[in-house]
Scaffold this active site. Sequence first.
Site, PDB file in Angstrom:
ATOM      1  N   ASP A 185     139.633  -1.042  62.636  1.00 18.80           N
ATOM      2  CA  ASP A 185     140.729  -1.870  63.149  1.00 18.80           C
ATOM      3  C   ASP A 185     140.385  -3.357  63.008  1.00 18.80           C
ATOM      4  O   ASP A 185     141.241  -4.177  62.658  1.00 18.80           O
ATOM      5  CB  ASP A 185     141.031  -1.543  64.611  1.00 18.80           C
ATOM      6  CG  ASP A 185     141.853  -0.263  64.769  1.00 18.80           C
ATOM      7  OD1 ASP A 185     142.513   0.155  63.794  1.00 18.80           O
ATOM      8  OD2 ASP A 185     141.842   0.302  65.876  1.00 18.80           O
ATOM      9  N   GLU A 186     139.149  -3.697  63.292  1.00 18.30           N
ATOM     10  CA  GLU A 186     138.684  -5.072  63.141  1.00 18.30           C
ATOM     11  C   GLU A 186     138.824  -5.510  61.677  1.00 18.30           C
ATOM     12  O   GLU A 186     139.279  -6.612  61.390  1.00 18.30           O
ATOM     13  CB  GLU A 186     137.226  -5.131  63.596  1.00 18.30           C
ATOM     14  CG  GLU A 186     136.648  -6.486  63.809  1.00 18.30           C
ATOM     15  CD  GLU A 186     135.252  -6.358  64.397  1.00 18.30           C
ATOM     16  OE1 GLU A 186     135.141  -6.290  65.643  1.00 18.30           O
ATOM     17  OE2 GLU A 186     134.276  -6.326  63.630  1.00 18.30           O
TER      18      GLU A 186
END
Length: 165
Positions: free
Chosen positions: A91-92
């Site tokens: 997600d980062e």
Amino acid sequence: MAWSSSSSSTSNTPPQKHEVFISFRSEDTRKTFTSHLNAALERLDIKTYLDNNNLDRGEEIPTTLVRAIEEAKLSVIVFSKNYADSKWCLDELLKILEFGRAKTLIIMPVFYDIDPSDVRNQRGTYAEAFDKHERYFQEKKKLQEWRKGLVEAANYSGWDCDVNR
């Protein structure tokens, strides 16, 4: 020499907290490559953001990390063997790529003890990670975004660090 954040004295822009956001899988590289990279940058007076040192108490972690990515000038993504195991890291990565596409962030991948083509093509430990994600994670659209994100990030020019050399 530090990167300068030149601004006029009439600017209302708050001072930048950090210049480099480092994305990494903690268990793989925190005590080795990432800590050495962070120390080297700090010796050059370059402010870095590591998720363990810079989280403000009381804030939601995702909001803090998104803001940290947005404020940085450069993001170093340390791809390691188990990076794709972490939904958090993936997600980062998507946020980093979003700001990179908007031209507000320079992206520099480091392939730490992993071949860039394994990241790009999701082979080896990356294939194993996605096998697990597909079994236990129901959001198929998110899985596709992660896969595309890995391909995109692996296509950036970066460094290949083979620890066995």
